[in-house]
Motif scaffolding. Structure first.
Motif, mmCIF file in Angstrom:
data_model
loop_
_atom_site.group_PDB
_atom_site.id
_atom_site.type_symbol
_atom_site.label_atom_id
_atom_site.label_comp_id
_atom_site.label_asym_id
_atom_site.label_seq_id
_atom_site.Cartn_x
_atom_site.Cartn_y
_atom_site.Cartn_z
ATOM 1 N N THR A 168 9.696 10.247 22.899
ATOM 2 C CA THR A 168 10.885 9.632 23.486
ATOM 3 C C THR A 168 11.078 10.115 24.924
ATOM 4 O O THR A 168 11.363 9.321 25.839
ATOM 5 C CB THR A 168 12.131 9.952 22.650
ATOM 6 N N LEU A 169 10.899 11.417 25.138
ATOM 7 C CA LEU A 169 10.984 11.964 26.499
ATOM 8 C C LEU A 169 9.842 11.441 27.370
ATOM 9 O O LEU A 169 10.034 11.118 28.548
ATOM 10 C CB LEU A 169 10.943 13.492 26.438
ATOM 11 N N HIS A 170 8.645 11.337 26.790
ATOM 12 C CA HIS A 170 7.477 10.837 27.519
ATOM 13 C C HIS A 170 7.723 9.423 28.029
ATOM 14 O O HIS A 170 7.344 9.076 29.151
ATOM 15 C CB HIS A 170 6.261 10.883 26.587
ATOM 16 N N TYR A 171 8.364 8.582 27.224
ATOM 17 C CA TYR A 171 8.607 7.196 27.602
ATOM 18 C C TYR A 171 9.637 7.069 28.724
ATOM 19 O O TYR A 171 9.699 6.045 29.408
ATOM 20 C CB TYR A 171 9.120 6.392 26.400
ATOM 21 N N MET A 172 10.478 8.110 28.920
ATOM 22 C CA MET A 172 11.586 7.998 29.865
ATOM 23 C C MET A 172 11.150 8.067 31.316
ATOM 24 O O MET A 172 11.834 7.555 32.202
ATOM 25 C CB MET A 172 12.615 9.109 29.585
ATOM 26 N N GLY A 201 1.017 3.739 17.001
ATOM 27 C CA GLY A 201 0.287 2.811 17.850
ATOM 28 C C GLY A 201 0.910 2.589 19.207
ATOM 29 O O GLY A 201 0.252 2.068 20.108
ATOM 30 N N THR A 202 2.167 2.971 19.389
ATOM 31 C CA THR A 202 2.824 2.812 20.692
ATOM 32 C C THR A 202 2.661 4.044 21.596
ATOM 33 O O THR A 202 3.139 4.030 22.731
ATOM 34 C CB THR A 202 4.319 2.544 20.486
ATOM 35 N N ASP A 203 1.993 5.083 21.120
ATOM 36 C CA ASP A 203 1.909 6.324 21.896
ATOM 37 C C ASP A 203 1.164 6.161 23.212
ATOM 38 O O ASP A 203 1.379 6.925 24.165
ATOM 39 C CB ASP A 203 1.225 7.427 21.079
ATOM 40 N N ASP A 204 0.252 5.186 23.295
ATOM 41 C CA ASP A 204 -0.575 5.019 24.492
ATOM 42 C C ASP A 204 -0.110 3.851 25.346
ATOM 43 O O ASP A 204 -0.908 3.224 26.062
ATOM 44 C CB ASP A 204 -2.044 4.837 24.078
ATOM 45 N N LEU A 256 -15.083 -7.327 24.322
ATOM 46 C CA LEU A 256 -14.277 -6.346 23.610
ATOM 47 C C LEU A 256 -14.657 -4.940 24.038
ATOM 48 O O LEU A 256 -15.776 -4.676 24.453
ATOM 49 C CB LEU A 256 -14.486 -6.484 22.097
ATOM 50 N N ALA A 257 -13.685 -4.029 23.924
ATOM 51 C CA ALA A 257 -13.926 -2.602 24.122
ATOM 52 C C ALA A 257 -13.038 -1.843 23.160
ATOM 53 O O ALA A 257 -12.005 -2.355 22.709
ATOM 54 C CB ALA A 257 -13.637 -2.181 25.558
ATOM 55 N N THR A 258 -13.446 -0.637 22.825
ATOM 56 C CA THR A 258 -12.571 0.262 22.081
ATOM 57 C C THR A 258 -12.145 1.397 22.998
ATOM 58 O O THR A 258 -12.851 1.753 23.942
ATOM 59 C CB THR A 258 -13.259 0.833 20.828
ATOM 60 N N SER A 259 -10.984 1.949 22.698
ATOM 61 C CA SER A 259 -10.513 3.127 23.433
ATOM 62 C C SER A 259 -9.731 4.001 22.466
ATOM 63 O O SER A 259 -9.307 3.549 21.395
ATOM 64 C CB SER A 259 -9.637 2.739 24.631
ATOM 65 N N GLY A 260 -9.541 5.257 22.846
ATOM 66 C CA GLY A 260 -8.776 6.145 21.992
ATOM 67 C C GLY A 260 -8.624 7.514 22.595
ATOM 68 O O GLY A 260 -9.397 7.915 23.479
ATOM 69 N N PHE A 261 -7.621 8.232 22.103
ATOM 70 C CA PHE A 261 -7.256 9.534 22.634
ATOM 71 C C PHE A 261 -7.316 10.571 21.521
ATOM 72 O O PHE A 261 -6.725 10.382 20.452
ATOM 73 C CB PHE A 261 -5.843 9.476 23.225
ATOM 74 N N ASP A 273 -1.912 14.105 29.281
ATOM 75 C CA ASP A 273 -1.303 12.866 29.765
ATOM 76 C C ASP A 273 -0.103 12.434 28.927
ATOM 77 O O ASP A 273 0.612 11.511 29.308
ATOM 78 C CB ASP A 273 -2.341 11.741 29.803
ATOM 79 N N LYS A 274 0.106 13.089 27.790
ATOM 80 C CA LYS A 274 1.264 12.765 26.943
ATOM 81 C C LYS A 274 2.399 13.767 27.162
ATOM 82 O O LYS A 274 3.211 14.019 26.270
ATOM 83 C CB LYS A 274 0.864 12.759 25.463
ATOM 84 N N SER A 275 2.485 14.324 28.348
ATOM 85 C CA SER A 275 3.524 15.296 28.679
ATOM 86 C C SER A 275 4.917 14.746 28.394
ATOM 87 O O SER A 275 5.219 13.597 28.755
ATOM 88 C CB SER A 275 3.424 15.665 30.167
ATOM 89 N N PRO A 276 5.780 15.537 27.742
ATOM 90 C CA PRO A 276 7.139 15.069 27.440
ATOM 91 C C PRO A 276 8.103 15.225 28.609
ATOM 92 O O PRO A 276 9.313 15.376 28.401
ATOM 93 C CB PRO A 276 7.546 15.959 26.259
ATOM 94 N N ASP A 277 7.609 15.193 29.851
ATOM 95 C CA ASP A 277 8.465 15.320 31.027
ATOM 96 C C ASP A 277 9.155 13.983 31.275
ATOM 97 O O ASP A 277 8.488 12.980 31.572
ATOM 98 C CB ASP A 277 7.611 15.704 32.242
ATOM 99 N N PRO A 278 10.491 13.928 31.163
ATOM 100 C CA PRO A 278 11.189 12.648 31.337
ATOM 101 C C PRO A 278 11.337 12.228 32.795
ATOM 102 O O PRO A 278 11.838 11.130 33.065
ATOM 103 C CB PRO A 278 12.559 12.923 30.708
ATOM 104 N N LEU A 279 10.911 13.090 33.738
ATOM 105 C CA LEU A 279 11.113 12.808 35.155
ATOM 106 C C LEU A 279 9.920 12.140 35.815
ATOM 107 O O LEU A 279 10.080 11.328 36.731
ATOM 108 C CB LEU A 279 11.457 14.105 35.903
ATOM 109 N N LYS A 280 8.695 12.451 35.368
ATOM 110 C CA LYS A 280 7.520 11.863 36.008
ATOM 111 C C LYS A 280 6.341 11.892 35.045
ATOM 112 O O LYS A 280 6.247 12.772 34.183
ATOM 113 C CB LYS A 280 7.161 12.640 37.280
ATOM 114 N N PRO A 281 5.415 10.932 35.188
ATOM 115 C CA PRO A 281 4.191 10.955 34.378
ATOM 116 C C PRO A 281 3.358 12.186 34.714
ATOM 117 O O PRO A 281 3.484 12.786 35.789
ATOM 118 C CB PRO A 281 3.471 9.668 34.781
#
Length: 371
Positions: free
Chosen positions: A59-63, A124-127, A183-188, A340-348
């Motif tokens: 939730t913070l990551h999305y902000m 599935g929405t994490d990326d 097609l391509a696949t991707s994943g983290f 890259d999934k940092s929960p910083d709500p201020l910047k990616p």
């Protein structure tokens, strides 16, 4: 105390030296890797708690601005390959103009994505931040797979669901306005593993479908052109203790409590072979990799990650004889696993714009290449 040697999981780790690769005991089965194995009830309770914590972090990551997109639509599809029958969800993110695709007869490339979380947590929405770059740079559909999670659904359910997703997208490509030849696949993380192992499982089932006695309808023409895998786990035959101790910054790796939960949940039952190619693609045979892995492979690893060495080694193997894949490997310096999934709500997170753009430009070139 002066002269004290630090330890990782109780193993002495000299600050400037590492054990030789051949000096570690390598687990052959899940029982070797997880001993003693926690109860399934305990693992389910721990996974449930961790999933709640992840929800807050994401939730913070999305902000952070710019906000990531929401899925355009979702589809729930049946599991056909897994012995655990049921359903799972595909999250579709679509580029501009997609709503008019039927009118103009346009077909889009598609990137089929698998989220991380140790096969135990995540959605599935994490990326979604990566999805934005795929939409804007590749003009492609981004399909993120909510594969079923351990411990409720241990190995190989995630891989089976991933292959099912590929078959579904190919068979329904006309209705989905997707070009099955692009097609391509991707994943983290765990999803980076699935982005690769899904192609192995997919290829295995294609062979089964080729049997004249198989009654399934034929699979339409298709081509998986690339795999883009981010800080993947590629070799479970290397113990977690060895991975931590040989990492350049062991104190920045995921804590044992978390990786023990992930491994105990997914690696079940105890007689699973750690060298199984759908689990450890780095242990797949040359023939399996040559036949199933797409020609183009993009591998992104993190300098402070316990998985960095195995990811780099896998990239080197794919590029070398006799596989001769077209491989791009890039190590992101000074970052830990999942940075890259940092929960910083201020910047990616740092570097994400640069490396996401790099990946998507390469995917675009691959989609546009003439055979």
């Amino acid at each position: 105390m002066t002269g004290t040697i630090p330890t990782v999981e109780g193993i002495p780790v000299p600050p400037t030296t590492h054990k030789d690769e051949g000096s570690w005991v390598r687990p052959e089965t899940a029982n070797d890797a997880i001993n003693p194995a926690p109860s399934r009830w305990y693992l389910k309770a721990q996974a449930s708690a961790l999933r709640s914590g992840l929800y807050l972090g994401m939730t913070l990551h999305y902000m952070a601005s710019p906000r990531p997109p929401n899925p355009s639509f979702t589809l729930t599809i049946p599991s056909l390959l897994s012995k655990h029958k049921g359903t799972f969800t595909l999250q579709f993110y679509t580029p501009k103009g997609y709503q008019d695709a039927a009118k103009h007869g346009k077909r889009y490339p598609a990137v089929v994505n698998f989220h991380g979380g140790g096969f135990t947590i995540g959605n599935g929405t994490d990326d979604a931040r990566f999805a934005r770059y795929v939409l804007d740079t590749c003009d492609a559909v981004f399909v993120s797979v909510d594969y079923r999670l351990a411990p409720e659904y241990p190995f190989p359910t995630a891989v089976d669901d991933a292959a099912d997703a590929l078959f579904y997208i190919i068979r329904q490509s006309a209705d989905l306005h997707i070009d099955p030849m692009k097609l391509a696949t991707s994943g983290f993380s765990a999803g980076g593993n699935i982005a690769t192992t899904a192609t192995l499982r997919f290829n295995e089932h294609l062979k089964e479908l080729a049997d004249p006695e198989h009654k399934a309808p034929p699979v339409p023409d298709h081509k998986i052109r690339a795999v883009a895998t981010w800080y993947p786990v590629t070799d479970y035959s290397i113990s977690r203790a060895e991975k931590r101790a040989t990492c350049v910054k062991p104190e920045s790796t995921l804590p044992p409590a978390m990786t023990n939960l992930f491994d105990g949940s997914y690696l079940y039952p105890g007689d699973i072979k750690m060298a199984h190619p759908w689990l450890s693609p780095a242990r797949a045979s040359d023939d399996e990799l040559k036949e199933a892995i797409p020609q183009n492979v993009l591998v992104y690893t993190c300098e402070w990650d316990m998985l960095q060495k195995e990811g780099e080694a896998f990239a080197r193997r794919l590029a070398a004889d006799p596989l001769n894949k077209t491989v791009h490997h890039r190590m992101i310096p000074g970052v830990a696993h999942g940075w890259d999934k940092s929960p910083d709500p201020l910047k990616p997170a740092i570097h994400t714009q640069e490396v996401y753009t790099d990946c998507c430009r390469k995917l675009l070139a691959i989609f546009n290449a003439v055979d």
